[in-house]
Scaffold this motif. Structure first.
Motif, PDB file in Angstrom:
ATOM      1  N   THR A   1       0.676  -1.132   0.438  1.00 25.01           N
ATOM      2  CA  THR A   1      -0.650   0.138  -0.022  1.00 25.01           C
ATOM      3  C   THR A   1       0.762   1.250  -0.166  1.00 25.01           C
ATOM      4  N   LEU A   2       1.061   1.969  -1.016  1.00 25.96           N
ATOM      5  CA  LEU A   2       1.923   3.356  -1.225  1.00 25.96           C
ATOM      6  C   LEU A   2       0.921   4.477   0.015  1.00 25.96           C
ATOM      7  N   ILE A   3       2.037   5.161   0.611  1.00 24.77           N
ATOM      8  CA  ILE A   3       2.203   5.707   1.998  1.00 24.77           C
ATOM      9  C   ILE A   3       1.923   7.124   1.304  1.00 24.77           C
ATOM     10  N   PRO A   4       1.102   8.399   1.117  1.00 21.97           N
ATOM     11  CA  PRO A   4       2.067   9.083   0.391  1.00 21.97           C
ATOM     12  C   PRO A   4       2.186  10.068   1.985  1.00 21.97           C
ATOM     13  N   THR A   5       3.208  10.900   1.129  1.00 22.63           N
ATOM     14  CA  THR A   5       4.338  12.198   2.362  1.00 22.63           C
ATOM     15  C   THR A   5       3.746  12.489   3.420  1.00 22.63           C
ATOM     16  N   LEU A   6       2.139  12.735   2.480  1.00 23.22           N
ATOM     17  CA  LEU A   6       1.280  13.784   3.393  1.00 23.22           C
ATOM     18  C   LEU A   6      -0.068  12.866   4.049  1.00 23.22           C
ATOM     19  N   SER A   7       0.228  11.853   3.917  1.00 24.81           N
ATOM     20  CA  SER A   7      -1.372  11.092   5.018  1.00 24.81           C
ATOM     21  C   SER A   7      -0.662  10.797   6.516  1.00 24.81           C
ATOM     22  N   ALA A   8      -1.892  11.307   7.353  1.00 21.50           N
ATOM     23  CA  ALA A   8      -1.794  11.371   8.549  1.00 21.50           C
ATOM     24  C   ALA A   8      -0.779  10.121   9.256  1.00 21.50           C
ATOM     25  N   ASN A   9      -0.903   9.874  10.395  1.00 21.36           N
ATOM     26  CA  ASN A   9      -0.472   8.897  11.126  1.00 21.36           C
ATOM     27  C   ASN A   9      -1.641   8.250  11.620  1.00 21.36           C
ATOM     28  N   ILE A  10      -2.983   8.588  11.700  1.00 19.19           N
ATOM     29  CA  ILE A  10      -3.842   8.293  12.234  1.00 19.19           C
ATOM     30  C   ILE A  10      -4.547   7.787  11.152  1.00 19.19           C
ATOM     31  N   VAL A  11      -4.773   7.744  10.409  1.00 18.17           N
ATOM     32  CA  VAL A  11      -5.366   7.068   8.980  1.00 18.17           C
ATOM     33  C   VAL A  11      -4.244   5.512   8.700  1.00 18.17           C
ATOM     34  N   LEU A  12      -3.274   6.114   9.208  1.00 21.73           N
ATOM     35  CA  LEU A  12      -2.001   5.178   8.767  1.00 21.73           C
ATOM     36  C   LEU A  12      -2.821   3.475   9.769  1.00 21.73           C
ATOM     37  N   GLU A  13      -2.916   4.381  11.231  1.00 24.14           N
ATOM     38  CA  GLU A  13      -2.841   3.752  12.327  1.00 24.14           C
ATOM     39  C   GLU A  13      -4.330   3.124  12.181  1.00 24.14           C
ATOM     40  N   LYS A  14      -5.482   3.619  11.492  1.00 24.36           N
ATOM     41  CA  LYS A  14      -6.602   3.058  11.031  1.00 24.36           C
ATOM     42  C   LYS A  14      -6.690   1.797  10.660  1.00 24.36           C
ATOM     43  N   VAL A  15      -6.140   1.802   9.178  1.00 25.12           N
ATOM     44  CA  VAL A  15      -5.882   1.072   8.250  1.00 25.12           C
ATOM     45  C   VAL A  15      -5.195  -0.373   8.529  1.00 25.12           C
ATOM     46  N   ALA A  16      -4.315  -0.241   9.054  1.00 23.50           N
ATOM     47  CA  ALA A  16      -3.324  -1.124  10.351  1.00 23.50           C
ATOM     48  C   ALA A  16      -4.232  -1.740  10.803  1.00 23.50           C
ATOM     49  N   THR A  17      -5.382  -1.187  11.757  1.00 23.03           N
ATOM     50  CA  THR A  17      -5.637  -2.109  12.661  1.00 23.03           C
ATOM     51  C   THR A  17      -6.909  -2.656  12.050  1.00 23.03           C
ATOM     52  N   GLU A  18      -7.590  -1.886  11.061  1.00 26.76           N
ATOM     53  CA  GLU A  18      -8.849  -2.699  10.380  1.00 26.76           C
ATOM     54  C   GLU A  18      -8.251  -4.118   9.316  1.00 26.76           C
ATOM     55  N   LEU A  19      -6.921  -3.714   8.556  1.00 29.59           N
ATOM     56  CA  LEU A  19      -6.872  -4.782   7.657  1.00 29.59           C
ATOM     57  C   LEU A  19      -6.188  -5.957   8.780  1.00 29.59           C
ATOM     58  N   GLU A  20      -5.526  -5.672  10.389  1.00 33.94           N
ATOM     59  CA  GLU A  20      -5.607  -7.055  11.330  1.00 33.94           C
ATOM     60  C   GLU A  20      -6.715  -7.777  11.579  1.00 33.94           C
ATOM     61  N   SER A  21      -7.460  -6.318  11.275  1.00 38.73           N
ATOM     62  CA  SER A  21      -8.904  -7.463  12.378  1.00 38.73           C
ATOM     63  C   SER A  21      -9.048  -8.389  11.667  1.00 38.73           C
ATOM     64  N   HIS A  22      -8.764  -8.438  10.129  1.00 38.49           N
ATOM     65  CA  HIS A  22      -9.172  -9.288   9.287  1.00 38.49           C
ATOM     66  C   HIS A  22      -7.771 -11.004   8.978  1.00 38.49           C
ATOM     67  N   GLY A  23      -7.375 -10.728  10.153  1.00 35.46           N
ATOM     68  CA  GLY A  23      -5.982 -11.881  10.705  1.00 35.46           C
ATOM     69  C   GLY A  23      -4.791 -11.389  10.135  1.00 35.46           C
ATOM     70  N   PHE A  24      -4.632 -10.418   9.022  1.00 36.67           N
ATOM     71  CA  PHE A  24      -3.788  -9.887   7.942  1.00 36.67           C
ATOM     72  C   PHE A  24      -2.463  -9.375   9.596  1.00 36.67           C
ATOM     73  N   ARG A  25      -1.708  -8.951   8.799  1.00 39.59           N
ATOM     74  CA  ARG A  25      -0.045  -8.561   9.449  1.00 39.59           C
ATOM     75  C   ARG A  25       0.571  -7.403   8.980  1.00 39.59           C
ATOM     76  N   CYS A  26       0.568  -6.355   9.378  1.00 41.50           N
ATOM     77  CA  CYS A  26       0.939  -5.531   8.653  1.00 41.50           C
ATOM     78  C   CYS A  26       2.534  -4.992   9.209  1.00 41.50           C
ATOM     79  N   PHE A  27       2.895  -4.484   8.327  1.00 42.04           N
ATOM     80  CA  PHE A  27       4.871  -3.405   9.078  1.00 42.04           C
ATOM     81  C   PHE A  27       4.937  -2.738   7.671  1.00 42.04           C
TER      82      PHE A  27
END
Ligand SMILES: Nc1ncnc2c1ncn2[C@@H]1O[C@H](COP(=O)(O)OP(=O)(O)OP(=O)(O)O)[C@@H](O)[C@H]1O
Ligand SMILES: C[C@@](O)(CCO)CC(=O)[O-]
Ligand SMILES: [Mg+2]
Length: 422
Positions: A382-408
């Motif tokens: 997933t491309l992370i744009p320079t201007l994307s807020a950390n909070i968005v990243l945290e939210k997306v990672a949390t939602e992905l991990e709720s599916h059983g995936f692992r984010c890093f």
């Protein structure tokens, strides 16, 4: 003498599969490594653990894992071999140790003496002999996929060093068989360690201080050629992109074996999601080739479109390095090209429902994703744009991990092969 060699995994930004059919692709090294540590033993030198802690580890694994039986057998064999020793591979992360008495290797492969120069591809007879040598090994059913890596190991070890006794310990930060180039990092680190021990590469190097060394271009070329032969044993028909980026590092464009280094001033940032769906690159590459032979014209157009995407993406990376386009405009263009490439990978039949779930989840946050490596499960970028807020990243990672995936998150475009002599 101990030689440690570490080689990075990679991401493919665009162009996987099509690159096997002659299209361009763009890949970059990531800061996750596979390390091979090689100790050569003298003929007759004992392979039983030397350190009390090693004995504890040995007995611990003996009682806890059926695989330790293999290790125990190997020590017995080492004795039976008239003290002539064995070649041992310790896959530390899997807690598995494999061993082949030198006498069995000589019986199966003949008096191979080791080779200093460019590799000779593994012949069908040699491959059959290696397959026979695998029969004696107890590979747990759940890890049967390791046999391809073990075969590549036996080919590389005996071709470079002959049948002399030695032990290699392998550790890795990479998920195995998940699209991040674990097979290439395994072959590059192994070839780097073996060729250094043989005195073929890194001659004159080594400061006497334990530190990571970088090799010159000719040495890297040679390591890369050997690693490619190892990849062929694991993948069947690799393009060579994975071993090249693992050996040379950085970000590269790769087309028909030709490598172009891409200067990149503001490295792209990527979130990686491991779907944890197991897959096998050899089977996926073969599946795309079969589709191409069923629909040659349609697939030629797909591969041609991917080539245009890779060419455009590499020129955008280079223009951004020269400050000719703004970083935000660069990211918008990269995102669109990655999205288009993902559509074409679906045409090739290498997406998967788990990958589609990642795409839909990140799209909710206006983030673009595509599979990376061979697909069929494995990892998604997933491309992370320079201007994307950390909070968005945290939210997306949390939602992905709720599916059983692992984010890093990974650093992109770093160093290739490095070697350390102890
Ligand atoms: N650390 C390791 N130890 C032993 N074998 C390994 C190791 N890393 C990779 N391998 C071998 O490589 C195989 C995985 O290779 P495969 O090409 O299918 O996946 P990958 O390289 O992780 O992904 P991709 O090729 O899509 O980037 C494993 O099944 C194993 O045989
Ligand atoms: C699927 C593929 O294109 C990339 C695997 O990382 C295979 C290859 O190029 O060897
Ligand atoms: Mg691979």
């Amino acid at each position: 003498m101990e030689v440690r060699a570490r080689a990075p995994g990679k991401i493919i930004l665009v162009g996987e599969h099509a690159v096997v059919h002659g299209s361009a692709a763009v890949a970059a090294a990531i800061d996750l490594y596979t390390t091979s540590s090689l100790s050569l033993l003298h003929e007759g030198q004992s392979q039983t653990p030397a350190h009390p802690l090693d004995w504890i580890r040995f007995f611990d694994s003996f009682v806890t894992a059926a695989t330790a039986l293999t290790a125990a057998t190997s020590f017995y064999y080492a004795g039976e071999d008239g003290g002539a020793g064995a070649v041992e591979l310790d896959l530390r992360d899997s807690a598995l140790v494999f061993s082949w008495p030198c006498s069995s290797l000589r019986r199966a492969l003949g008096e191979v003496s080791g080779k200093a120069g460019a590799p000779t591809p593994c012949s069908p007879d040699e491959l059959a002999a290696i397959a026979k040598l695998m029969e004696g090994q107890e590979i747990p059913e759940a890890k049967i996929w390791l046999s391809a890596g073990l075969s590549a190991f036996l080919y590389l070890y005996t071709s470079i060093l002959g049948c002399r006794p030695g032990k290699v310990v392998v550790t890795s930060d990479l998920p195995i068989g998940a699209g991040l180039g674990s097979s290439a990092a395994f072959c590059v680190s192994m070839s780097g360690a073996l060729l250094t021990a043989a005195g073929t590469v890194g001659v004159g190097g080594g400061s006497g201080v334990e530190e990571w060394e970088l090799f010159g271009k000719d040495d890297l070329e040679l390591v890369n050629q050997w690693a490619f032969q190892g990849e062929k044993i694991i993948h069947g028909k690799p393009s060579g992109i994975d071993n090249s980026v693992s050996t040379f590092g950085s970000m590269i464009k790769f087309k028909k074996g030709e490598l172009t280094n891409l200067k990149s001033r503001n490295p792209v940032k990527m979130l990686i999601t491991d779907t944890r769906v197991g897959r096998n690159t050899k089977a996926l590459v073969a599946g795309v080739s079969e589709r191409a032979s069923r629909h040659p014209d349609a697939m030629a157009s797909v591969f041609h479109a991917v080539n245009s995407i890779s060419e455009e993406l590499s020129s955008i990376v280079e223009l951004a390095a020269e400050d000719e386009i703004a970083i935000t405009s660069k990211e918008d263009k990269l995102a669109e090209l990655m999205e288009m490439n993902q559509g074409l990978l679906q045409c090739m039949g290498v997406s998967h429902s788990s990958i589609e779930t990642v795409l839909q989840t990140t799209l909710k946050y206006s983030l673009v994703s595509k599979l990376t490596g061979a697909g069929g499960g494995g990892c998604v970028l997933t491309l992370i744009p320079t201007l994307s807020a950390n909070i968005v990243l945290e939210k997306v990672a949390t939602e992905l991990e709720s599916h059983g995936f692992r984010c890093f998150k990974v650093e992109v475009g770093g160093r290739g092969l490095q070697v350390c002599r102890g």
